[in-house]
Every structure is written in structure tokens, then in C-alpha cells.
Write a protein that holds these residues in place. Structure first.
Motif, PDB file in Angstrom:
ATOM      1  N   SER A  68       0.540   2.781  -2.016  1.00  0.00           N
ATOM      2  CA  SER A  68       1.766   2.640  -0.999  1.00  0.00           C
ATOM      3  C   SER A  68       1.748   2.244   0.100  1.00  0.00           C
ATOM      4  O   SER A  68       2.599   2.220   0.648  1.00  0.00           O
ATOM      5  N   ILE A  69       0.119   3.295   0.261  1.00  0.00           N
ATOM      6  CA  ILE A  69       0.884   2.798   2.290  1.00  0.00           C
ATOM      7  C   ILE A  69       0.286   1.749   2.993  1.00  0.00           C
ATOM      8  O   ILE A  69       0.910   0.927   4.044  1.00  0.00           O
ATOM      9  N   LEU A  70      -0.830   1.276   2.469  1.00  0.00           N
ATOM     10  CA  LEU A  70      -1.672   0.340   2.902  1.00  0.00           C
ATOM     11  C   LEU A  70      -0.980  -1.247   2.043  1.00  0.00           C
ATOM     12  O   LEU A  70      -0.873  -2.268   3.168  1.00  0.00           O
ATOM     13  N   CYS A  71      -0.061  -1.098   1.470  1.00  0.00           N
ATOM     14  CA  CYS A  71       1.079  -1.678   0.501  1.00  0.00           C
ATOM     15  C   CYS A  71       2.002  -2.373   1.927  1.00  0.00           C
ATOM     16  O   CYS A  71       2.596  -3.509   2.098  1.00  0.00           O
ATOM     17  N   VAL A  72       2.819  -0.753   2.625  1.00  0.00           N
ATOM     18  CA  VAL A  72       3.348  -0.936   3.852  1.00  0.00           C
ATOM     19  C   VAL A  72       2.898  -1.587   4.895  1.00  0.00           C
ATOM     20  O   VAL A  72       3.803  -2.699   5.585  1.00  0.00           O
ATOM     21  N   GLU A 278      -7.236   2.500  10.430  1.00  0.00           N
ATOM     22  CA  GLU A 278      -7.696   2.010  10.091  1.00  0.00           C
ATOM     23  C   GLU A 278      -7.214   1.056   9.792  1.00  0.00           C
ATOM     24  O   GLU A 278      -7.426   0.515   7.892  1.00  0.00           O
ATOM     25  N   PHE A 279      -6.414   0.297   9.733  1.00  0.00           N
ATOM     26  CA  PHE A 279      -4.488  -0.266   9.478  1.00  0.00           C
ATOM     27  C   PHE A 279      -5.151  -2.018  10.151  1.00  0.00           C
ATOM     28  O   PHE A 279      -4.545  -3.046   8.820  1.00  0.00           O
ATOM     29  N   MET A 280      -6.255  -2.369  10.441  1.00  0.00           N
ATOM     30  CA  MET A 280      -6.395  -4.009  10.093  1.00  0.00           C
ATOM     31  C   MET A 280      -6.761  -4.917  10.232  1.00  0.00           C
ATOM     32  O   MET A 280      -6.265  -5.228   9.204  1.00  0.00           O
ATOM     33  N   GLY A 307      -2.220  -7.535  -3.842  1.00  0.00           N
ATOM     34  CA  GLY A 307      -4.127  -7.689  -2.983  1.00  0.00           C
ATOM     35  C   GLY A 307      -4.368  -6.063  -2.346  1.00  0.00           C
ATOM     36  O   GLY A 307      -5.941  -5.966  -3.009  1.00  0.00           O
ATOM     37  N   THR A 308      -3.606  -5.801  -1.947  1.00  0.00           N
ATOM     38  CA  THR A 308      -3.886  -4.255  -2.148  1.00  0.00           C
ATOM     39  C   THR A 308      -4.029  -3.656  -2.786  1.00  0.00           C
ATOM     40  O   THR A 308      -5.210  -2.334  -2.421  1.00  0.00           O
TER      41      THR A 308
END
Length: 358
Positions: A68-72, A278-280, A307-308
């Protein structure tokens, strides 16, 4: 007297068969379908290798929360990729927005969602400033966002050092713990409750996906953003305000980065200076694997989610199998390199096919 039946020759039949249009699967849809198949295979494989992979509370719940977080985060990168730009400061924008939220909760005692709105406005503002610098100076987005990353790194560190003793705002407004701990089943009011493995934070992702999908598929602004990404010169000649569209794309990216920062802070239980560090790589992995073009002009919201999901399933599965962090980073780096190469590979193959068909 009826006429005798007309016999069709083989040549006539063959020509008519050739005239019939053949339905071909859209390349973007085929890519998303392929991702879905790979994800299903990996889930079955990891589940067969370790039954703990199917544990709802220990594995599935945190896995879906990370997705959920990394998709955003991926949607934040997608916003600027749609115009052929990139945002290397996406993590620091998330950290800045989260810092403002933590400061608002601790010093102003704002409720949870009032602080969230304030943080999103700050994210939109810093994103718009970045877009304005790019538009006004003509400097490449890589250079501007890299410089912005360093500026925000220093700013965030200074503010945390000034207002905190442990580089964290630990004040928790009402409702924050519930968002972190509870699933959709815990807030379901109807006879059919949601799954206990789906976190409440996933609702923020659904809203973000619907908003971004609507923007690019249903609005004139979204179509103009894609036109700017396809060919900025042609967009200018068509009367599209390219400068404003660049600013708008970066403002949207900053807003979504701020939302991701809030979601990560809720997950961690506090607002810290390291949020977004760690978002890059994930910000590029999700959209690129899902079919969004680095060169601009094409985006895929569903593809970003898939993809996420693929990268996080790989990470979670390999972690359960005892693979170390260093090896995980190597695998994810290789996946990113392959994802970045797929566009060029498709172009080369299509060019070869075109030459052989002549």
C-alpha cells in the motif's frame, strides 16, 4: 428456379480470411496480465517452500501494508514520469511532509486528518516549487530534484534537531494506532466483513489510485500531461501551457509523496527524520515494471500496483527463505535494470520485425 450455389475458390477464401481483422492483445494489457501470472506463480512457489508465507497476521498483513505504501510512492514517481521527468527527491518530500505533520501534532495538537491535510499541502508546495524551477530554468529534472534532495535532507535534519531530542515526533493523535494495527474487518459494519489480512491503510492507496487514474483517463489536464511527455514541442505548438503542466505534475508528485510519508509514519508509530530514505528504488520499480514509460507519454496505475506487488512478494518470499539484505538488494537492482531495459528491447524487436516483414 433457384441459382446454383456459388463455389468459392481457395484464393477467395484466403483473401477473405486475410481481410478479417485479427484481435490482438494490447501490449500494456499483456504486460499487466504477465505480471499477474508471475505474481501468482511466485505466491504459490513461496507458499510451497514455506507455509509461513500464508500466515495472515505475520506475513500477509505487513506485506499488503508495505505494498500500500510503496504503491503510493510509485504513483508519486508516475506523476512526473508521465511528462518524461523523474523525481529523485521523492523520499525527502515524503520526509518533509511527515515532519510537518509530526510538528503539527506535537506543537499545534491538530487532529489526525487535519495534520494529514497540512502535510499534503506542504508536499504539493515543495513539488510545485521544484516544477517551477525546472520550467523556469530549463535545467533537467534529474539535476533539479537531486539538488532538492540534498536541500531537504539538510532542512529536515535541522528541524528535527531543533524540536526533538531523539530525531522523532512521538505524539500520536487519536486514530493513529487504529490505522496501524487494524484491518478492514475491524471497521466493517455490514454482514460481510473485509479480510483480516487487508490493512486499513490500503484504503488510502485505493483513493490515490482512483484519483490518479481518473486524472489521466478522464480529464483534459491528464491528456495534456501525457502529450507533454510524448512531445513537448508539439504540445507547445498545440497551445498547451507546458510550464503549468510541468509544475502541476511535480505538485502531484509531492502530494503523493507526502501521503506515502504519512502512511509510513503511521506504520512506524512515529514521525522520524529517516522517513522516505528507502523510497528511491521502489518509486521506479513499480511504475516501470507496470508499463509506465520513462520517456513519458504513457502511464499505468494498475500496472504500478502490480509492479509494486511483484517486488514486495519477491522481497518477502526471499526474506522468509533466509536470503540476506545484501542479496535482496542485488536481486531488486537486477529487476530494476531489466525493467528499464524492456522499453529498448521492445523497440529493437519491433524494428527487426518491421524490417523482416518488408
Amino acid at each position: 428456379m433457384s441459382a446454383p450455389p456459388v463455389e468459392r475458390t481457395d484464393v477467395e477464401v484466403e483473401s477473405r480470411d486475410r481481410a478479417k481483422p485479427r484481435r490482438r492483445l494490447d501490449p500494456g494489457r499483456a504486460q499487466r496480465l504477465g505480471l499477474l501470472v508471475v505474481i501468482a506463480v511466485l505466491v504459490i512457489s513461496f507458499g510451497s517452500a514455506s507455509s509461513a508465507f500464508y500466515d495472515q497476521q505475520l506475513t500477509i498483513f505487513p506485506l499488503l501494508r508495505d505494498i500500500s505504501i510503496l504503491c503510493v510512492v510509485g504513483l508519486a514517481q508516475l506523476a512526473v514520469m508521465s511528462i518524461g521527468h523523474m523525481n529523485l527527491a521523492v523520499g525527502r518530500m515524503a520526509a518533509l511532509s511527515a515532519m510537518v505533520m509530526g510538528l503539527a501534532y506535537q506543537e499545534l495538537h491538530l487532529p489526525l486528518y487535519a495534520g494529514l491535510v497540512l502535510g499534503l499541502l506542504v508536499g504539493a508546495a515543495i513539488g510545485a516549487l521544484t516544477g517551477w524551477i525546472i520550467s523556469a530554468t530549463g535545467v533537467n529534472s534529474f539535476v533539479v530534484t537531486l539538488a532538492m534532495d540534498f536541500v531537504l535532507l539538510g532542512l529536515v535534519s535541522l528541524v528535527y534537531a531543533q524540536f526533538t531530542t531523539s530525531a522523532a515526533f512521538t505524539v500520536k493523535p487519536a486514530g493513529m494506532d487504529e490505522l496501524r494495527k487494524y484491518s478492514l474487518a475491524d471497521v466493517c459494519l455490514g454482514p460481510v466483513c473485509g479480510s483480516p489480512a487487508v490493512p486499513q491503510l490500503f484504503l488510502f492507496t485505493v483513493v490515490a489510485m482512483l484519483a490518479v487514474g481518473w486524472l489521466y483517463s478522464r480529464t483534459r489536464v491528464g491528456r495534456e500531461l501525457l502529450l507533454v511527455g510524448s512531445n513537448i514541442k508539439a504540445a507547445q505548438l498545440s497551445g498547451i501551457p507546458t510550464g503549468r503542466r510541468v509544475i502541476g505534475a511535480h505538485a502531484l508528485s509531492g502530494t503523493l509523496a507526502g501521503l506515502a510519508g504519512f502512511m509510513l509514519a503511521v506504520t512506524a508509530g512515529s514521525f522520524t527524520a529517516t522517513i522516505g530514505s528507502e523510497f528511491m528504488i521502489p518509486s521506479f520499480l513499480g511504475p516501470v515494471l507496470g508499463g509506465t514509460l520513462l520517456t513519458g507519454g504513457a502511464v499505468s496505475v494498475i500496472g504500478t500496483l502490480l509492479g509494486t506487488t511483484l517486488t514486495q512478494v519477491i522481497r518477502q518470499g526471499l526474506t522468509l527463505l533466509g536470503v540476506g539484505l545484501e542479496s535482496l538488494n542485488i536481486y531488486l537492482g537486477a529487476i530494476l535494470l531489466l525493467a528499464l531495459s524492456t522499453g529498448r528491447i521492445r523497440t529493437v524487436l519491433s524494428e527487426r520485425k518491421a524490417r523482416t516483414s518488408r
